[in-house]
Design a protein around this motif. Structure first.
Motif, PDB file in Angstrom:
ATOM      1  N   CYS A  90       0.834  -1.215   0.000  1.00  7.73           N
ATOM      2  CA  CYS A  90       0.000   0.000   0.000  1.00  7.73           C
ATOM      3  C   CYS A  90       0.862   1.255   0.000  1.00  7.73           C
ATOM      4  CB  CYS A  90      -0.926   0.001   1.212  1.00  7.73           C
ATOM      5  SG  CYS A  90      -2.238  -1.245   1.141  1.00  7.73           S
ATOM      6  N   GLU A  91       1.886   1.282   0.852  1.00  7.51           N
ATOM      7  CA  GLU A  91       2.781   2.440   0.918  1.00  7.51           C
ATOM      8  C   GLU A  91       3.472   2.661  -0.424  1.00  7.51           C
ATOM      9  OE1 GLU A  91       5.584   1.885   4.062  1.00  7.51           O
ATOM     10  OE2 GLU A  91       4.044   1.558   5.587  1.00  7.51           O
ATOM     11  N   ASN A  92       3.947   1.583  -1.031  1.00  7.14           N
ATOM     12  CA  ASN A  92       4.681   1.683  -2.292  1.00  7.14           C
ATOM     13  C   ASN A  92       3.817   2.176  -3.436  1.00  7.14           C
ATOM     14  OD1 ASN A  92       6.866   0.595  -0.909  1.00  7.14           O
ATOM     15  ND2 ASN A  92       6.580  -1.475  -1.701  1.00  7.14           N
ATOM     16  N   ASN A  93       2.507   1.933  -3.360  1.00  8.79           N
ATOM     17  CA  ASN A  93       1.608   2.255  -4.466  1.00  8.79           C
ATOM     18  C   ASN A  93       0.655   3.404  -4.174  1.00  8.79           C
ATOM     19  OD1 ASN A  93       1.899  -0.034  -6.725  1.00  8.79           O
ATOM     20  ND2 ASN A  93       2.203  -0.990  -4.719  1.00  8.79           N
ATOM     21  N   GLY A  94       0.838   4.068  -3.055  1.00  6.54           N
ATOM     22  CA  GLY A  94       0.005   5.225  -2.741  1.00  6.54           C
ATOM     23  C   GLY A  94      -1.414   4.884  -2.326  1.00  6.54           C
ATOM     24  N   PHE A  95      -1.637   3.667  -1.806  1.00  6.91           N
ATOM     25  CA  PHE A  95      -2.956   3.279  -1.329  1.00  6.91           C
ATOM     26  C   PHE A  95      -3.074   3.588   0.163  1.00  6.91           C
ATOM     27  CE2 PHE A  95      -2.763   1.238  -5.289  1.00  6.91           C
ATOM     28  CZ  PHE A  95      -3.994   0.710  -5.633  1.00  6.91           C
ATOM     29  N   THR A  96      -4.283   3.872   0.622  1.00  9.90           N
ATOM     30  CA  THR A  96      -4.504   4.085   2.048  1.00  9.90           C
ATOM     31  C   THR A  96      -4.937   2.759   2.679  1.00  9.90           C
ATOM     32  OG1 THR A  96      -6.828   4.717   1.742  1.00  9.90           O
ATOM     33  CG2 THR A  96      -5.182   6.478   1.705  1.00  9.90           C
ATOM     34  N   ALA A  97      -4.464   2.496   3.888  1.00 14.05           N
ATOM     35  CA  ALA A  97      -4.783   1.251   4.586  1.00 14.05           C
ATOM     36  C   ALA A  97      -5.269   1.573   5.992  1.00 14.05           C
ATOM     37  CB  ALA A  97      -3.557   0.346   4.637  1.00 14.05           C
ATOM     38  N   ASP A  98      -6.453   1.094   6.319  1.00 11.14           N
ATOM     39  CA  ASP A  98      -7.053   1.337   7.631  1.00 11.14           C
ATOM     40  C   ASP A  98      -7.347  -0.012   8.275  1.00 11.14           C
ATOM     41  OD1 ASP A  98      -8.308   2.399   9.833  1.00 11.14           O
ATOM     42  OD2 ASP A  98     -10.191   2.833   8.800  1.00 11.14           O
ATOM     43  N   LEU A 151       8.360 -10.013   0.387  1.00  7.26           N
ATOM     44  CA  LEU A 151       7.833  -9.804   1.735  1.00  7.26           C
ATOM     45  C   LEU A 151       7.908  -8.342   2.159  1.00  7.26           C
ATOM     46  CD1 LEU A 151       9.267 -12.984   3.500  1.00  7.26           C
ATOM     47  CD2 LEU A 151       6.890 -12.532   2.858  1.00  7.26           C
ATOM     48  N   ASP A 152       8.626  -7.539   1.379  1.00  7.26           N
ATOM     49  CA  ASP A 152       8.680  -6.099   1.639  1.00  7.26           C
ATOM     50  C   ASP A 152       7.680  -5.353   0.747  1.00  7.26           C
ATOM     51  OD1 ASP A 152       9.815  -3.991   3.173  1.00  7.26           O
ATOM     52  OD2 ASP A 152      11.002  -3.357   1.440  1.00  7.26           O
ATOM     53  N   GLY A 153       6.758  -6.096   0.135  1.00  9.11           N
ATOM     54  CA  GLY A 153       5.666  -5.460  -0.589  1.00  9.11           C
ATOM     55  C   GLY A 153       5.742  -5.508  -2.095  1.00  9.11           C
ATOM     56  N   GLU A 154       6.776  -6.119  -2.655  1.00 11.83           N
ATOM     57  CA  GLU A 154       6.915  -6.155  -4.118  1.00 11.83           C
ATOM     58  C   GLU A 154       6.179  -7.370  -4.678  1.00 11.83           C
ATOM     59  OE1 GLU A 154      10.894  -5.582  -5.543  1.00 11.83           O
ATOM     60  OE2 GLU A 154      11.312  -3.969  -4.101  1.00 11.83           O
ATOM     61  N   ILE A 155       4.858  -7.255  -4.766  1.00 14.67           N
ATOM     62  CA  ILE A 155       4.031  -8.381  -5.215  1.00 14.67           C
ATOM     63  C   ILE A 155       3.375  -8.132  -6.578  1.00 14.67           C
ATOM     64  CG2 ILE A 155       3.540  -9.136  -2.852  1.00 14.67           C
ATOM     65  CD1 ILE A 155       0.803  -7.778  -3.092  1.00 14.67           C
ATOM     66  N   ASP A 156       3.702  -7.028  -7.232  1.00 12.45           N
ATOM     67  CA  ASP A 156       3.063  -6.700  -8.509  1.00 12.45           C
ATOM     68  C   ASP A 156       3.287  -7.778  -9.566  1.00 12.45           C
ATOM     69  OD1 ASP A 156       1.868  -4.345  -7.710  1.00 12.45           O
ATOM     70  OD2 ASP A 156       3.620  -3.125  -8.168  1.00 12.45           O
ATOM     71  N   GLN A 157       4.440  -8.434  -9.523  1.00 13.39           N
ATOM     72  CA  GLN A 157       4.728  -9.507 -10.479  1.00 13.39           C
ATOM     73  C   GLN A 157       3.635 -10.579 -10.439  1.00 13.39           C
ATOM     74  OE1 GLN A 157       8.543 -11.443  -9.833  1.00 13.39           O
ATOM     75  NE2 GLN A 157       7.788 -13.410 -10.579  1.00 13.39           N
ATOM     76  N   PHE A 158       3.198 -10.936  -9.234  1.00 12.87           N
ATOM     77  CA  PHE A 158       2.209 -11.988  -9.074  1.00 12.87           C
ATOM     78  C   PHE A 158       0.805 -11.492  -9.418  1.00 12.87           C
ATOM     79  CE2 PHE A 158       5.722 -12.818  -6.113  1.00 12.87           C
ATOM     80  CZ  PHE A 158       6.174 -14.004  -6.668  1.00 12.87           C
ATOM     81  N   ILE A 159       0.532 -10.236  -9.085  1.00 13.37           N
ATOM     82  CA  ILE A 159      -0.763  -9.648  -9.429  1.00 13.37           C
ATOM     83  C   ILE A 159      -0.940  -9.609 -10.946  1.00 13.37           C
ATOM     84  CG2 ILE A 159      -2.108  -7.508  -9.385  1.00 13.37           C
ATOM     85  CD1 ILE A 159      -0.927  -6.935  -6.624  1.00 13.37           C
TER      86      ILE A 159
END
Length: 362
Positions: free
Chosen positions: A149-157, A343-351
């Motif tokens: 979320c942080e890497n992509n500018g998304f808000t997380a609540d 694990l540090d948030g780089e999951i775009d490859q799988f998405i």
């Protein structure tokens, strides 16, 4: 320079087509309506509704600004190229290449055409078999998604969080808002498997742990999703969990059971009982809508009972940290040795691999 002009003209047309397909003009109209509503003096009288609308407006504004900004830069670069100034040729060529790459990244959104893909996502993580290791694994996944979320500018609540007895967490539910939040994160739904040397036993043995990730979209109330209050059992109880503060001192936790299907949603945090009930109903409505779609039913009354245990049948992705490092998605075959980066948030490859597969099946 003529080749750049041709490329920019083609790119301009492709961007225009993409914006229409993605509904950017409609988003602009909706954003103008939201801005008008937020300018009203009484807007903050209902803090919860105001906060939700503000998040929605921020996500829409970011989406609109990105596309309109890209469109503007292409037009301005094309106008410069058409002047035919040889001294600008190198800069125009470089800018054209950058714009093509930028559109390539945005064009990914065209794959997100599901009915709820634009919606805010509700992502839940549940520790599975593996004891303390599984609860620690669930917390590692929580961090992974928060970093994404942080890497992509998304808000997380974080709406609901239940801590583990010794470490990690038993479960957590996160509301994630941003352009195509559900469309991107729906690929994460399923069982995630971790293999590593356990930090929680004296022998430092190899341990396999599991966690279940559930992702549903935030869906507004509609006639098709009218839920009969008689079909609900609502329980109010004292919130639990280690290390809590006000969450442990008030009977604000809410558990809602949809009797016909057996679906259960629980929310507990510092919110009021009413706010927790509203959030629980939002999640229940989303799960019922997806269940109705999966079973090809037209009304809630036709839905068969649902069992959560069926979702634990097989893992969708494995994360191996010992004896080697690798993350592999078993649905697409996509894999990488950069497990720590994942694990540090780089999951775009799988998405992206998941969505490409879905498109291919269509």
């Amino acid at each position: 320079m003529q080749s750049d002009i041709i490329q920019l003209e083609s790119l301009s047309a492709r961007v225009g087509d993409a914006m229409v397909k993605l509904g950017v003009p409609a988003d602009e109209t909706h954003l103008a309506e939201l801005d008008l509503a937020m300018a009203a003096p009484e807007f903050w009288n209902d803090a919860a509704a105001a906060s939700a609308m503000s998040k929605q407006a921020a996500a829409l504004r970011r989406q609109v600004d990105e596309w309109r900004g890209l469109q503007t830069i292409i037009r301005e670069t094309l106008e410069l190229a058409q002047l035919g100034d040889a001294t600008l040729a190198a800069d125009i060529a470089r800018t054209t290449a950058e714009l093509v790459a930028r559109f390539g990244a945005k064009e990914f959104e065209l794959k997100l055409s599901g009915p709820y893909d634009k919606n805010t996502a509700l992502l839940s993580i549940f520790a599975g078999t593996g004891g303390t290791d599984a609860q620690d694994w669930a917390e590692m996944l929580e961090r992974m998604y928060l970093r994404w979320c942080e890497n992509n500018g998304f808000t997380a609540d974080i709406l609901d969080r239940s801590a583990g007895e010794e470490a990690g967490l038993k479960s957590v539910t996160i509301e994630i808002a941003g352009p195509f939040a559900y469309g991107k994160l729906k690929s994460e739904k399923g069982v995630h498997r971790l293999v590593r040397l356990s930090p929680f036993n004296s022998d430092n043995l190899r341990q396999t742990s599991f966690a279940l990730v559930d992702v549903v979209p935030v869906i507004e109330q509609s006639a098709e999703l009218a839920i009969d209050p008689k079909d609900l059992r609502i329980d109010v109880y004292r919130s639990g969990g280690n290390g809590g503060q006000s969450v442990n001192t008030t009977d604000s936790a809410v558990r809602i059971t949809h009797l016909p299907t057996g679906l259960v949603v629980a929310i507990q945090n510092e919110r009021s009982q009413l706010q927790n009930k509203e959030k629980a109903m939002t999640i229940l409505r989303a799960r019922l809508a997806l269940l109705m779609e999966e079973q090809h039913k037209e009304t809630l009354s036709e839905i068969r009972g649902a069992t959560q245990s069926a979702e634990w049948g097989s893992q969708i992705r494995s994360y191996v940290l010992h004896p080697y490092t690798m993350v592999k998605d078993h649905r697409t075959g996509s894999e990488t040795a950069q497990a720590l980066k994942v694990l540090d948030g780089e999951i775009d490859q799988f998405i992206e691999a998941y969505l490409a597969g879905q498109i291919g099946q269509g």
